[in-house]
Design a protein around this motif. Structure first.
Motif, short mmCIF file in Angstrom:
data_model
loop_
_atom_site.label_atom_id
_atom_site.label_comp_id
_atom_site.label_asym_id
_atom_site.label_seq_id
_atom_site.Cartn_x
_atom_site.Cartn_y
_atom_site.Cartn_z
N LYS A 1 -13.17 31.20 4.53
CA LYS A 1 -12.81 32.40 3.75
C LYS A 1 -11.99 33.40 4.56
O LYS A 1 -12.21 34.61 4.52
CB LYS A 1 -14.06 33.06 3.19
N GLY A 2 -11.04 32.85 5.33
CA GLY A 2 -10.09 33.70 6.04
C GLY A 2 -10.45 34.01 7.47
O GLY A 2 -9.60 34.47 8.25
N TRP A 3 -11.70 33.75 7.87
CA TRP A 3 -12.08 33.99 9.27
C TRP A 3 -11.55 32.85 10.14
O TRP A 3 -11.42 31.72 9.70
CB TRP A 3 -13.59 34.05 9.40
N GLU A 4 -11.23 33.15 11.40
CA GLU A 4 -10.84 32.12 12.35
C GLU A 4 -11.28 32.54 13.74
O GLU A 4 -11.43 33.73 14.03
CB GLU A 4 -9.34 31.86 12.30
N PRO A 5 -11.50 31.59 14.64
CA PRO A 5 -11.94 31.92 15.99
C PRO A 5 -10.89 32.80 16.69
O PRO A 5 -9.70 32.51 16.62
CB PRO A 5 -12.05 30.55 16.68
N PRO A 6 -11.32 33.87 17.36
CA PRO A 6 -10.36 34.72 18.07
C PRO A 6 -9.69 33.95 19.19
O PRO A 6 -10.30 33.07 19.81
CB PRO A 6 -11.24 35.86 18.61
N GLN A 7 -8.42 34.29 19.45
CA GLN A 7 -7.64 33.55 20.43
C GLN A 7 -7.05 34.48 21.48
O GLN A 7 -6.77 35.65 21.20
CB GLN A 7 -6.51 32.79 19.73
N GLY B 1 -0.94 34.96 23.30
CA GLY B 1 0.03 33.91 23.56
C GLY B 1 -0.35 32.55 23.02
O GLY B 1 0.44 31.61 23.12
N SER B 2 -1.55 32.43 22.44
CA SER B 2 -1.99 31.15 21.89
C SER B 2 -1.85 31.15 20.38
O SER B 2 -2.07 32.18 19.73
CB SER B 2 -3.44 30.86 22.28
N SER B 3 -1.51 30.00 19.81
CA SER B 3 -1.34 29.91 18.37
C SER B 3 -1.70 28.51 17.87
O SER B 3 -1.29 27.51 18.47
CB SER B 3 0.11 30.21 17.98
N PRO B 4 -2.48 28.42 16.77
CA PRO B 4 -2.79 27.10 16.19
C PRO B 4 -1.55 26.41 15.63
O PRO B 4 -1.60 25.20 15.36
CB PRO B 4 -3.80 27.44 15.09
N ASP B 5 -0.45 27.14 15.45
CA ASP B 5 0.79 26.51 14.99
C ASP B 5 1.31 25.50 16.01
O ASP B 5 2.08 24.60 15.66
CB ASP B 5 1.87 27.57 14.73
N ARG B 6 0.90 25.64 17.27
CA ARG B 6 1.30 24.70 18.33
C ARG B 6 0.25 23.60 18.54
O ARG B 6 0.40 22.78 19.43
CB ARG B 6 1.53 25.45 19.65
N GLY B 7 -0.80 23.64 17.73
CA GLY B 7 -1.88 22.69 17.90
C GLY B 7 -3.09 23.38 18.51
O GLY B 7 -3.10 24.60 18.71
N ALA B 8 -4.13 22.62 18.77
CA ALA B 8 -5.37 23.20 19.29
C ALA B 8 -5.98 22.30 20.35
O ALA B 8 -5.74 21.09 20.39
CB ALA B 8 -6.36 23.44 18.16
N LYS C 1 -19.77 25.54 6.70
CA LYS C 1 -18.96 26.24 7.69
C LYS C 1 -18.29 25.22 8.60
O LYS C 1 -18.93 24.27 9.06
CB LYS C 1 -19.84 27.17 8.53
N PRO C 2 -16.99 25.37 8.84
CA PRO C 2 -16.28 24.38 9.67
C PRO C 2 -16.84 24.34 11.09
O PRO C 2 -17.11 25.39 11.69
CB PRO C 2 -14.83 24.89 9.66
N GLY C 3 -17.00 23.14 11.61
CA GLY C 3 -17.39 22.96 13.01
C GLY C 3 -16.16 22.90 13.89
O GLY C 3 -15.01 22.92 13.41
N PRO C 4 -16.34 22.81 15.19
CA PRO C 4 -15.20 22.83 16.11
C PRO C 4 -14.19 21.72 15.90
O PRO C 4 -12.98 21.93 16.01
CB PRO C 4 -15.85 22.75 17.50
N LEU C 5 -14.64 20.50 15.56
CA LEU C 5 -13.69 19.42 15.31
C LEU C 5 -12.88 19.67 14.04
O LEU C 5 -11.69 19.34 13.98
CB LEU C 5 -14.41 18.07 15.22
N TRP C 6 -13.50 20.25 13.05
CA TRP C 6 -12.77 20.60 11.83
C TRP C 6 -11.66 21.58 12.16
O TRP C 6 -10.51 21.43 11.71
CB TRP C 6 -13.74 21.19 10.81
N TRP C 7 -11.96 22.59 12.98
CA TRP C 7 -10.94 23.58 13.33
C TRP C 7 -9.75 22.95 14.03
O TRP C 7 -8.60 23.22 13.68
CB TRP C 7 -11.54 24.67 14.23
N VAL C 8 -9.98 22.09 15.00
CA VAL C 8 -8.84 21.55 15.74
C VAL C 8 -8.13 20.43 14.98
O VAL C 8 -6.96 20.16 15.24
CB VAL C 8 -9.26 21.06 17.16
#
Length: 320
Positions: A140-146, A149-156, A122-129
């Motif tokens: 498998k398609g899950w991601e931390p709720p945001q 107005g926030s989007s990982p497309d702008r970075g994390a 399972k990805p840890g927090p550093l893997w996600w960012v």
């Protein structure tokens, strides 16, 4: 590269996130420069200071102002450095191995692939960012709720909170990931941080309960957050924070509460324990506003009644 959209002191409204309620954060020029410098240098920002000074909230506010995804991880005494990179579901892997052993077609399966650590990682927090898309595939398609107005497309933005709670092996174990912007999994995959405009911002907080390794500190930019020592400056800073959180509160109430905090800080500091700060100040004001929402006179009087519970959190040397 995208930086904070302001250069001078600004109050920023932060949307709810997870169990965190909507709040307000006052960015001063020093914090703005520190965050923008960390983004430009592509280095973690280590935020030092006493509890209640707003260290953790700074990262959440920065993510909101930048429109970035936000991930947080609170360190404790049991944390291992690997927890920030990935975790392996060893129980699930063992259970799967037992199931496979009883399958009639077990001899036809590629057991190494079927029971590989990657399948149970399972990805840890550093893997996600570092790699949001790859982490989402691994999850498998899950991601931390945001928040809105926030989007990982702008970075994390990642908050590693209270790293001083862990043994020195934790910051030492993160040297490669934070210094090189990448880490390698047990199955040989390299997880590398995005570059350029979406390079991750990692904010790490410490309450100075335990010293951090020099090699770790060298890989960070450092921001020191504190309260002014002079009573007049301290009161002004607290009132400013109070107005950001409670814009409808009367100024006289905010000033009276700030004066109490200033008095108690001086008294508690002389006893060598952590003094009350911003968190206690906000609790005090919030309590009287909720207890007596429409009675301004009672609010002022109520401060003295609530003060002992909100500010005096350390035992006296003797009790009456």
């Amino acid at each position: 590269m995208t930086f904070l959209p302001f250069e001078t002191k600004t109050t920023w409204r932060v949307e709810p996130y997870g169990k965190q309620e909507k709040t307000a954060h006052v960015f001063n020029e020093t914090a703005i420069d520190a965050i923008n410098s960390a983004l430009a240098a592509q280095r973690p920002l280590l935020v030092r200071g006493e509890p209640g000074a707003g260290k953790s909230q700074l990262s959440r506010a920065a993510a909101s102002a930048l429109g970035r995804a936000f991930v947080s991880f609170t360190v404790d005494a049991r944390t291992e450095s690997r927890d920030l990179l990935y975790t392996i579901d060893t129980v699930g892997r063992l259970a799967e191995a037992q199931v496979v052993a009883h399958r009639k077609d077990a001899d036809k399966l590629d057991l190494d692939a079927h029971l590989s650590e990657r399948r149970f990682a399972k990805p840890g927090p550093l893997w996600w960012v570092f790699d949001w898309t790859g982490a989402k595939v691994q999850a498998k398609g899950w991601e931390p709720p945001q928040p809105k107005g926030s989007s990982p497309d702008r970075g994390a933005v990642l908050l590693i909170d209270e790293i001083d709670k862990a043994d020195s092996s934790v910051p030492n174990g993160l040297l490669e990931a934070l210094g090189q912007g990448e880490f390698t999994t047990p199955w040989g995959e390299t997880i590398a941080a995005a570059k350029g405009a979406v390079s991750p911002l990692v904010v790490i907080t410490t309450n100075e309960e335990r010293s951090l390794p020099d090699a770790f500190i060298r890989r960070c930019l450092v921001l020191q957050i504190g309260w002014p020592r002079e009573p007049e400056e301290l009161i002004a800073a607290l009132v400013e924070r109070g107005r950001a959180h409670f814009p409808r509160a009367p100024k006289s109430l905010l000033e009276e509460a700030a004066g109490m905090v200033a008095e108690d800080r001086a008294e508690v500091a002389a006893r060598g324990v952590n003094p009350p700060g911003g968190a206690e100040y906000l609790d005090l004001v919030r309590a009287v506003l909720n207890l007596w929402p429409d009675d301004r006179k009672q609010q002022i009087a109520g401060l003295a009644r609530i003060r002992a519970f909100a500010l005096n959190k350390h035992p006296k040397e003797s009790f009456e």
